[in-house]
Design a protein around this motif. Structure first.
Motif, PDB file in Angstrom:
ATOM      1  N   LEU A  38     -14.556 -42.384  15.941  1.00 41.61           N
ATOM      2  CA  LEU A  38     -13.143 -42.043  15.727  1.00 41.61           C
ATOM      3  C   LEU A  38     -12.840 -41.897  14.231  1.00 41.61           C
ATOM      4  N   LEU A  39     -13.345 -42.824  13.444  1.00 40.49           N
ATOM      5  CA  LEU A  39     -13.132 -42.768  12.000  1.00 40.49           C
ATOM      6  C   LEU A  39     -13.794 -41.528  11.395  1.00 40.49           C
ATOM      7  N   ALA A  40     -15.015 -41.227  11.828  1.00 37.67           N
ATOM      8  CA  ALA A  40     -15.718 -40.056  11.300  1.00 37.67           C
ATOM      9  C   ALA A  40     -14.989 -38.758  11.665  1.00 37.67           C
ATOM     10  N   ALA A  41     -14.520 -38.644  12.912  1.00 33.17           N
ATOM     11  CA  ALA A  41     -13.781 -37.449  13.312  1.00 33.17           C
ATOM     12  C   ALA A  41     -12.489 -37.306  12.506  1.00 33.17           C
ATOM     13  N   TRP A  42     -11.806 -38.420  12.275  1.00 39.56           N
ATOM     14  CA  TRP A  42     -10.573 -38.406  11.478  1.00 39.56           C
ATOM     15  C   TRP A  42     -10.883 -37.979  10.040  1.00 39.56           C
ATOM     16  N   CYS A  43     -11.965 -38.515   9.467  1.00 37.20           N
ATOM     17  CA  CYS A  43     -12.357 -38.133   8.102  1.00 37.20           C
ATOM     18  C   CYS A  43     -12.684 -36.648   8.024  1.00 37.20           C
TER      19      CYS A  43
ATOM     20  N   ALA B  59     -11.095 -31.234   6.243  1.00 35.39           N
ATOM     21  CA  ALA B  59     -10.705 -29.852   6.542  1.00 35.39           C
ATOM     22  C   ALA B  59      -9.304 -29.545   6.020  1.00 35.39           C
ATOM     23  N   ARG B  60      -8.403 -30.495   6.159  1.00 32.98           N
ATOM     24  CA  ARG B  60      -7.034 -30.287   5.676  1.00 32.98           C
ATOM     25  C   ARG B  60      -6.990 -30.207   4.152  1.00 32.98           C
ATOM     26  N   LEU B  61      -7.842 -31.000   3.482  1.00 38.50           N
ATOM     27  CA  LEU B  61      -7.910 -30.954   2.027  1.00 38.50           C
ATOM     28  C   LEU B  61      -8.472 -29.617   1.542  1.00 38.50           C
ATOM     29  N   ALA B  62      -9.380 -29.063   2.315  1.00 42.32           N
ATOM     30  CA  ALA B  62     -10.034 -27.813   1.937  1.00 42.32           C
ATOM     31  C   ALA B  62      -9.114 -26.607   2.110  1.00 42.32           C
TER      32      ALA B  62
ATOM     33  N   LEU C 109     -18.017 -36.574  12.724  1.00 42.28           N
ATOM     34  CA  LEU C 109     -17.518 -36.077  11.436  1.00 42.28           C
ATOM     35  C   LEU C 109     -17.471 -34.546  11.448  1.00 42.28           C
ATOM     36  N   LEU C 110     -18.545 -33.930  11.913  1.00 39.45           N
ATOM     37  CA  LEU C 110     -18.602 -32.462  11.928  1.00 39.45           C
ATOM     38  C   LEU C 110     -17.585 -31.846  12.880  1.00 39.45           C
ATOM     39  N   ILE C 111     -17.375 -32.470  14.037  1.00 39.41           N
ATOM     40  CA  ILE C 111     -16.419 -31.886  14.982  1.00 39.41           C
ATOM     41  C   ILE C 111     -14.995 -31.972  14.437  1.00 39.41           C
ATOM     42  N   GLY C 112     -14.693 -33.052  13.717  1.00 33.86           N
ATOM     43  CA  GLY C 112     -13.382 -33.149  13.072  1.00 33.86           C
ATOM     44  C   GLY C 112     -13.239 -32.108  11.979  1.00 33.86           C
ATOM     45  N   LEU C 113     -14.259 -31.982  11.156  1.00 28.93           N
ATOM     46  CA  LEU C 113     -14.240 -31.014  10.061  1.00 28.93           C
ATOM     47  C   LEU C 113     -14.129 -29.589  10.576  1.00 28.93           C
ATOM     48  N   LEU C 114     -14.988 -29.217  11.515  1.00 33.82           N
ATOM     49  CA  LEU C 114     -14.956 -27.842  12.041  1.00 33.82           C
ATOM     50  C   LEU C 114     -13.656 -27.546  12.777  1.00 33.82           C
ATOM     51  N   SER C 115     -13.173 -28.502  13.566  1.00 34.92           N
ATOM     52  CA  SER C 115     -11.908 -28.286  14.280  1.00 34.92           C
ATOM     53  C   SER C 115     -10.772 -28.038  13.306  1.00 34.92           C
TER      54      SER C 115
ATOM     55  N   GLU D 204     -17.022 -16.571  19.303  1.00 33.66           N
ATOM     56  CA  GLU D 204     -18.411 -16.943  19.585  1.00 33.66           C
ATOM     57  C   GLU D 204     -18.933 -17.959  18.562  1.00 33.66           C
ATOM     58  N   LEU D 205     -18.571 -17.771  17.307  1.00 34.35           N
ATOM     59  CA  LEU D 205     -19.006 -18.689  16.257  1.00 34.35           C
ATOM     60  C   LEU D 205     -18.351 -20.057  16.436  1.00 34.35           C
ATOM     61  N   ARG D 206     -17.039 -20.044  16.634  1.00 32.65           N
ATOM     62  CA  ARG D 206     -16.311 -21.310  16.759  1.00 32.65           C
ATOM     63  C   ARG D 206     -16.767 -22.115  17.971  1.00 32.65           C
ATOM     64  N   VAL D 207     -16.858 -21.469  19.128  1.00 32.99           N
ATOM     65  CA  VAL D 207     -17.264 -22.172  20.347  1.00 32.99           C
ATOM     66  C   VAL D 207     -18.758 -22.493  20.307  1.00 32.99           C
ATOM     67  N   GLY D 208     -19.538 -21.591  19.749  1.00 36.12           N
ATOM     68  CA  GLY D 208     -20.978 -21.840  19.639  1.00 36.12           C
ATOM     69  C   GLY D 208     -21.289 -23.062  18.799  1.00 36.12           C
ATOM     70  N   LEU D 209     -20.541 -23.257  17.720  1.00 32.58           N
ATOM     71  CA  LEU D 209     -20.769 -24.424  16.861  1.00 32.58           C
ATOM     72  C   LEU D 209     -20.251 -25.715  17.483  1.00 32.58           C
TER      73      LEU D 209
END
Length: 126
Positions: A112-117, A122-125, A47-53, A65-70
């Motif tokens: 897969l579902l969590a990454a998609w969510c 992220a798109r909604l935000a 979920l977090l990797i989908g959101l952050l990406s 550094e922040l983006r890759v570090g996270l």
């Protein structure tokens, strides 16, 4: 490049400690279902990797550094595919085939579902 590598190393340490704490807590609560900590960590990590990406696609001004570090550091240390694989084998070896199959399906499809969510959030935000 050295700053990015240090961000990944620091993030990996943080993610690994968070994974250890979460998995230990779950194992203490439900010892028979020791694998649930890994499942929870992997689904939350997806979920977090989908959101952050998704967020980072629109926030390119954030330091590399922040983006890759996270993503590579924290989430790479936090999620646990190798532990997941070993736990499936342990369940199978102990004759808990139905549980092993359920864990496998929940992890893969749930991930897969969590990454998609996360990506949708992220798109909604933005």
């Amino acid at each position: 490049m050295i700053r990015v590598a240090l961000a990944v190393a620091l993030g990996g340490a943080v993610g690994s400690v968070l994974r250890f704490l979460a998995s230990s807590w779950v194992a203490a609560q439900w010892p028979r279902h020791f694998y649930m900590g890994t499942l929870a960590v992997n689904l939350f990590g997806c979920l977090l990797i989908g959101l952050l990406s998704g967020l980072f696609l629109t926030r390119t001004e954030l330091p590399l550094e922040l983006r890759v570090g996270l993503i590579t550091g924290v989430l790479g240390g936090f999620t646990t595919f190798s532990s997941f694989s070993l736990e499936i084998l342990k369940l199978m070896e102990s004759g808990r085939l139905f549980e092993a199959a359920g864990y496998l399906l929940c992890s893969v499809l749930g991930g897969l579902l969590a990454a998609w969510c996360g990506l949708l959030l992220a798109r909604l935000a933005s």
